[in-house]
Write a protein that holds these residues in place. Sequence first.
Motif, PDB file in Angstrom:
ATOM      1  N   ALA A  52       5.258  -5.571   8.071  1.00 16.49           N
ATOM      2  CA  ALA A  52       4.425  -6.055   6.837  1.00 16.49           C
ATOM      3  C   ALA A  52       4.582  -5.134   5.904  1.00 16.49           C
ATOM      4  CB  ALA A  52       2.986  -6.342   7.240  1.00 16.49           C
ATOM      5  N   PRO A  53       4.385  -5.746   4.462  1.00 15.93           N
ATOM      6  CA  PRO A  53       4.218  -4.699   3.437  1.00 15.93           C
ATOM      7  C   PRO A  53       3.143  -3.477   3.605  1.00 15.93           C
ATOM      8  CG  PRO A  53       4.616  -7.036   2.741  1.00 15.93           C
ATOM      9  CD  PRO A  53       4.374  -6.916   3.951  1.00 15.93           C
ATOM     10  N   VAL A  54       3.149  -2.641   3.240  1.00 17.01           N
ATOM     11  CA  VAL A  54       1.885  -1.820   3.413  1.00 17.01           C
ATOM     12  C   VAL A  54       0.851  -1.972   2.751  1.00 17.01           C
ATOM     13  CG1 VAL A  54       3.518   0.474   4.003  1.00 17.01           C
ATOM     14  CG2 VAL A  54       3.098   0.090   1.578  1.00 17.01           C
ATOM     15  N   THR A  55       0.967  -2.627   1.254  1.00 16.06           N
ATOM     16  CA  THR A  55      -0.090  -3.285   0.674  1.00 16.06           C
ATOM     17  C   THR A  55      -1.069  -4.243   1.442  1.00 16.06           C
ATOM     18  OG1 THR A  55       1.283  -4.962  -0.003  1.00 16.06           O
ATOM     19  CG2 THR A  55       1.011  -2.918  -1.499  1.00 16.06           C
TER      20      THR A  55
ATOM     21  N   TYR B 290      -9.039  -0.677  14.801  1.00 14.46           N
ATOM     22  CA  TYR B 290      -8.394  -0.846  13.516  1.00 14.46           C
ATOM     23  C   TYR B 290      -6.841  -0.334  13.815  1.00 14.46           C
ATOM     24  CZ  TYR B 290     -12.346  -1.818  10.509  1.00 14.46           C
ATOM     25  OH  TYR B 290     -13.311  -2.410   9.848  1.00 14.46           O
ATOM     26  N   THR B 291      -6.597   0.638  14.606  1.00 19.66           N
ATOM     27  CA  THR B 291      -5.180   1.029  14.873  1.00 19.66           C
ATOM     28  C   THR B 291      -4.409  -0.054  15.516  1.00 19.66           C
ATOM     29  OG1 THR B 291      -5.820   1.970  17.051  1.00 19.66           O
ATOM     30  CG2 THR B 291      -5.932   3.724  15.134  1.00 19.66           C
ATOM     31  N   ASP B 292      -5.244  -0.847  16.232  1.00 20.28           N
ATOM     32  CA  ASP B 292      -4.453  -1.835  16.849  1.00 20.28           C
ATOM     33  C   ASP B 292      -3.755  -2.993  15.450  1.00 20.28           C
ATOM     34  OD1 ASP B 292      -5.023  -1.186  19.500  1.00 20.28           O
ATOM     35  OD2 ASP B 292      -6.648  -2.469  19.456  1.00 20.28           O
ATOM     36  N   VAL B 293      -4.501  -3.224  14.671  1.00 20.42           N
ATOM     37  CA  VAL B 293      -4.110  -4.172  13.552  1.00 20.42           C
ATOM     38  C   VAL B 293      -3.007  -3.369  12.973  1.00 20.42           C
ATOM     39  CG1 VAL B 293      -4.762  -5.333  11.645  1.00 20.42           C
ATOM     40  CG2 VAL B 293      -6.469  -5.210  13.336  1.00 20.42           C
ATOM     41  N   GLN B 294      -3.369  -2.265  12.763  1.00 17.94           N
ATOM     42  CA  GLN B 294      -2.257  -1.236  11.913  1.00 17.94           C
ATOM     43  C   GLN B 294      -1.111  -1.441  12.706  1.00 17.94           C
ATOM     44  OE1 GLN B 294      -3.210   2.880  11.145  1.00 17.94           O
ATOM     45  NE2 GLN B 294      -2.044   2.780   9.531  1.00 17.94           N
ATOM     46  N   CYS B 295      -0.936  -1.251  13.783  1.00 16.37           N
ATOM     47  CA  CYS B 295       0.156  -1.116  14.682  1.00 16.37           C
ATOM     48  C   CYS B 295       1.200  -2.300  14.656  1.00 16.37           C
ATOM     49  CB  CYS B 295      -0.129  -0.566  16.090  1.00 16.37           C
ATOM     50  SG  CYS B 295       1.391  -0.555  17.157  1.00 16.37           S
TER      51      CYS B 295
ATOM     52  N   LEU C 183       0.687  -4.773  12.311  1.00 21.42           N
ATOM     53  CA  LEU C 183       1.360  -4.903  11.086  1.00 21.42           C
ATOM     54  C   LEU C 183       2.437  -4.130  10.947  1.00 21.42           C
ATOM     55  CD1 LEU C 183      -1.830  -4.838   8.897  1.00 21.42           C
ATOM     56  CD2 LEU C 183      -0.358  -6.555   8.938  1.00 21.42           C
ATOM     57  N   GLU C 184       2.711  -2.849  11.345  1.00 20.24           N
ATOM     58  CA  GLU C 184       3.910  -1.927  11.186  1.00 20.24           C
ATOM     59  C   GLU C 184       5.134  -2.675  11.912  1.00 20.24           C
ATOM     60  OE1 GLU C 184       2.580   1.925  12.310  1.00 20.24           O
ATOM     61  OE2 GLU C 184       1.532   2.286  10.561  1.00 20.24           O
ATOM     62  N   SER C 185       4.604  -3.040  13.290  1.00 22.45           N
ATOM     63  CA  SER C 185       5.577  -3.670  14.186  1.00 22.45           C
ATOM     64  C   SER C 185       6.296  -4.771  13.555  1.00 22.45           C
ATOM     65  CB  SER C 185       5.204  -4.015  15.670  1.00 22.45           C
ATOM     66  OG  SER C 185       4.544  -2.758  16.259  1.00 22.45           O
TER      67      SER C 185
END
Length: 67
Positions: free
Chosen positions: A22-25, A10-15, A17-19
């Motif tokens: 992407a909107p935090v939503t 999950y942290t890979d996807v979150q990373c 998205l942050e890179s």
Amino acid sequence: GEEDYTGGDYTDVQCLLESLEAPVTVWAQMLKTSSNDGQQEFDFDGINVTWSYHPDSGLDTNFVIKE
């Protein structure tokens, strides 16, 4: 190389998205997705992300750069 049949964390996807800034939503929606919701979709900055969730296989995401 060898095929990766287990996928990322999950942290890979979150990373990712942050890179991509992407909107935090988007991440919040991903975390709330259940197997009953089916495939979800969001567009931002010329990028389309789709995802679905299944309790046996986890979060399945797909990122496409639109032209």
